[in-house]
Write a protein that holds these residues in place. Structure first.
Motif, short mmCIF file in Angstrom:
data_model
loop_
_atom_site.label_atom_id
_atom_site.label_comp_id
_atom_site.label_asym_id
_atom_site.label_seq_id
_atom_site.Cartn_x
_atom_site.Cartn_y
_atom_site.Cartn_z
N ILE A 107 6.38 79.95 -34.12
CA ILE A 107 7.25 80.05 -33.26
C ILE A 107 8.93 80.28 -33.77
CG2 ILE A 107 8.75 78.24 -31.79
CD1 ILE A 107 6.21 76.92 -31.31
N SER A 108 9.44 81.22 -33.53
CA SER A 108 10.65 81.46 -34.04
C SER A 108 12.02 81.34 -33.09
CB SER A 108 10.72 83.07 -34.50
OG SER A 108 12.01 83.38 -34.89
N VAL A 109 12.75 80.55 -33.34
CA VAL A 109 14.07 80.10 -32.43
C VAL A 109 15.30 80.49 -33.33
CG1 VAL A 109 15.19 78.45 -31.10
CG2 VAL A 109 12.51 78.19 -31.48
N THR A 110 16.36 81.20 -32.46
CA THR A 110 17.45 81.49 -32.80
C THR A 110 18.34 81.23 -31.84
OG1 THR A 110 16.57 83.62 -34.20
CG2 THR A 110 18.96 83.52 -33.76
N VAL A 111 19.54 80.29 -32.08
CA VAL A 111 20.59 79.81 -31.35
C VAL A 111 21.97 80.32 -31.86
CG1 VAL A 111 21.69 78.00 -30.29
CG2 VAL A 111 19.07 77.93 -30.76
N LYS A 112 22.66 80.97 -30.79
CA LYS A 112 23.68 81.44 -31.43
C LYS A 112 25.13 81.15 -30.54
CE LYS A 112 21.85 86.08 -32.24
NZ LYS A 112 21.94 87.63 -31.99
N TYR A 113 26.13 80.99 -31.07
CA TYR A 113 27.31 80.62 -30.43
C TYR A 113 28.54 81.21 -30.99
CZ TYR A 113 31.26 77.31 -29.38
OH TYR A 113 32.63 76.90 -29.13
N ILE A 119 28.31 81.91 -34.90
CA ILE A 119 27.44 80.74 -35.70
C ILE A 119 26.05 80.83 -35.49
CG2 ILE A 119 27.40 78.43 -36.26
CD1 ILE A 119 30.30 78.19 -35.38
N THR A 120 25.29 81.07 -36.04
CA THR A 120 23.84 81.18 -35.72
C THR A 120 22.71 80.32 -36.48
OG1 THR A 120 24.10 83.60 -35.56
CG2 THR A 120 21.82 82.93 -35.77
N SER A 121 21.97 79.60 -35.87
CA SER A 121 20.93 78.63 -36.49
C SER A 121 19.68 79.27 -36.09
CB SER A 121 21.11 77.35 -35.80
OG SER A 121 20.29 76.50 -36.44
N LYS A 122 18.86 79.49 -37.16
CA LYS A 122 17.45 79.95 -37.00
C LYS A 122 16.55 78.87 -37.36
CE LYS A 122 18.99 84.72 -37.69
NZ LYS A 122 18.57 86.07 -38.47
N MET A 123 15.19 78.81 -36.86
CA MET A 123 14.08 78.14 -37.15
C MET A 123 12.96 78.79 -37.16
SD MET A 123 13.26 74.17 -35.75
CE MET A 123 12.40 72.98 -36.89
N ASP A 153 28.19 73.98 -35.76
CA ASP A 153 27.03 74.26 -36.54
C ASP A 153 25.99 73.05 -36.55
OD1 ASP A 153 25.55 76.02 -38.56
OD2 ASP A 153 25.99 74.36 -39.88
N TYR A 154 26.53 71.97 -36.59
CA TYR A 154 25.57 70.70 -36.62
C TYR A 154 24.80 70.61 -35.05
CZ TYR A 154 23.96 65.92 -36.08
OH TYR A 154 23.45 64.74 -35.70
N ARG A 155 25.55 70.76 -33.93
CA ARG A 155 24.91 70.92 -32.73
C ARG A 155 24.07 72.17 -32.44
NH1 ARG A 155 27.59 68.30 -28.33
NH2 ARG A 155 29.21 66.82 -29.10
N LEU A 156 24.49 73.15 -33.09
CA LEU A 156 23.34 74.57 -32.84
C LEU A 156 22.06 74.14 -33.52
CD1 LEU A 156 25.64 77.68 -33.15
CD2 LEU A 156 24.59 76.62 -31.28
N LYS A 157 22.12 73.26 -34.75
CA LYS A 157 20.92 72.94 -35.51
C LYS A 157 20.09 71.85 -34.61
CE LYS A 157 22.45 73.89 -39.90
NZ LYS A 157 23.19 73.83 -40.90
N LEU A 158 20.96 71.01 -34.05
CA LEU A 158 20.09 69.91 -32.99
C LEU A 158 19.41 70.90 -31.97
CD1 LEU A 158 22.48 67.09 -32.98
CD2 LEU A 158 20.33 67.31 -34.18
N VAL A 159 20.24 71.91 -31.36
CA VAL A 159 19.53 72.60 -30.27
C VAL A 159 18.27 73.49 -30.58
CG1 VAL A 159 20.20 74.73 -28.59
CG2 VAL A 159 21.70 72.72 -28.71
N THR A 160 18.42 73.96 -31.94
CA THR A 160 17.19 74.76 -32.46
C THR A 160 16.04 73.82 -32.60
OG1 THR A 160 19.02 75.99 -33.69
CG2 THR A 160 16.70 76.47 -34.37
N ASN A 161 16.44 72.85 -33.10
CA ASN A 161 15.27 71.92 -33.45
C ASN A 161 14.79 71.30 -31.96
OD1 ASN A 161 13.37 70.21 -34.74
ND2 ASN A 161 14.92 68.60 -35.01
N LEU A 162 15.36 71.01 -31.28
CA LEU A 162 15.06 70.64 -29.83
C LEU A 162 14.32 71.76 -29.08
CD1 LEU A 162 15.03 67.95 -27.74
CD2 LEU A 162 17.09 69.00 -27.04
N THR A 163 14.70 72.86 -29.25
CA THR A 163 13.84 73.98 -28.59
C THR A 163 12.58 74.37 -29.15
OG1 THR A 163 16.10 75.19 -27.93
CG2 THR A 163 14.30 76.56 -28.09
N SER A 164 12.68 74.14 -30.34
CA SER A 164 11.28 74.66 -31.22
C SER A 164 10.24 73.61 -30.83
CB SER A 164 11.34 74.57 -32.81
OG SER A 164 10.46 74.78 -33.36
N ASN A 165 10.86 72.24 -30.76
CA ASN A 165 9.90 70.97 -30.33
C ASN A 165 9.40 70.98 -28.73
OD1 ASN A 165 9.84 69.81 -32.82
ND2 ASN A 165 11.39 68.50 -32.32
#
Length: 145
Positions: free
Chosen positions: A106-112, A124-128, A46-58
């Motif tokens: 910008i809407s980013v959703t990352v799933k695993y 596990i899903t992280s949305k931003m 979950d922590y890694r997905l949040k990092l990926v979501t933030n990096l993708t949004s940026n």
């Protein structure tokens, strides 16, 4: 009235105490330890997905004009290398891209999908959802596969 002052408990463990330890305490302890390890793995994913979501949004907000596909964006190879290092369980990221009707968001959703010992096939899903500094409107769904 006579009080039984037997000190037999000082003589050591009896067979019943040994059996109780082997049949109850040890399996409970083993289950608890494996459950804690599994929970830790889920929390790390979950922590890694949040990092990926933030990096993708940026990345999406800071890149120039977005082409038809994200992989054609300038700097995508550096971004992809960084994101693939962050995806859980050495997985690689895959994108599906759409465009929202709202300008400047910008809407980013990352799933695993986590396949562990106790938590099998759990998504596990992280949305931003953020406002773009450059008036871009994009919606991205990424999956670490």
């Amino acid at each position: 009235m006579k009080i039984n002052s037997s000190k037999s408990w000082r003589n050591g463990l009896g067979l019943s105490q040994i059996m109780a330890t082997l049949l109850v305490v040890l399996p409970t302890l083993a289950f608890s330890v494996t459950m804690i390890i599994e929970y830790w793995a889920v929390m790390q994913a979950d922590y890694r997905l949040k990092l990926v979501t933030n990096l993708t949004s940026n990345f999406l907000d800071s890149s120039g004009n977005l082409p038809r596909t994200i992989s054609d964006t300038v700097g995508y190879t550096n971004y992809e290398t960084a994101v693939n290092d962050l995806c859980p369980a050495n997985t690689d990221i895959e994108f599906t891209q759409g465009v929202d009707n709202v300008k400047g968001e910008i809407s980013v959703t990352v799933k695993y999908i986590h396949n562990g010992t106790y938590f099998k096939n759990k998504t596990i899903t992280s949305k931003m959802h953020t406002y773009s500094l450059h008036d871009k409107n994009i919606s991205v769904v990424a999956t670490c596969k």
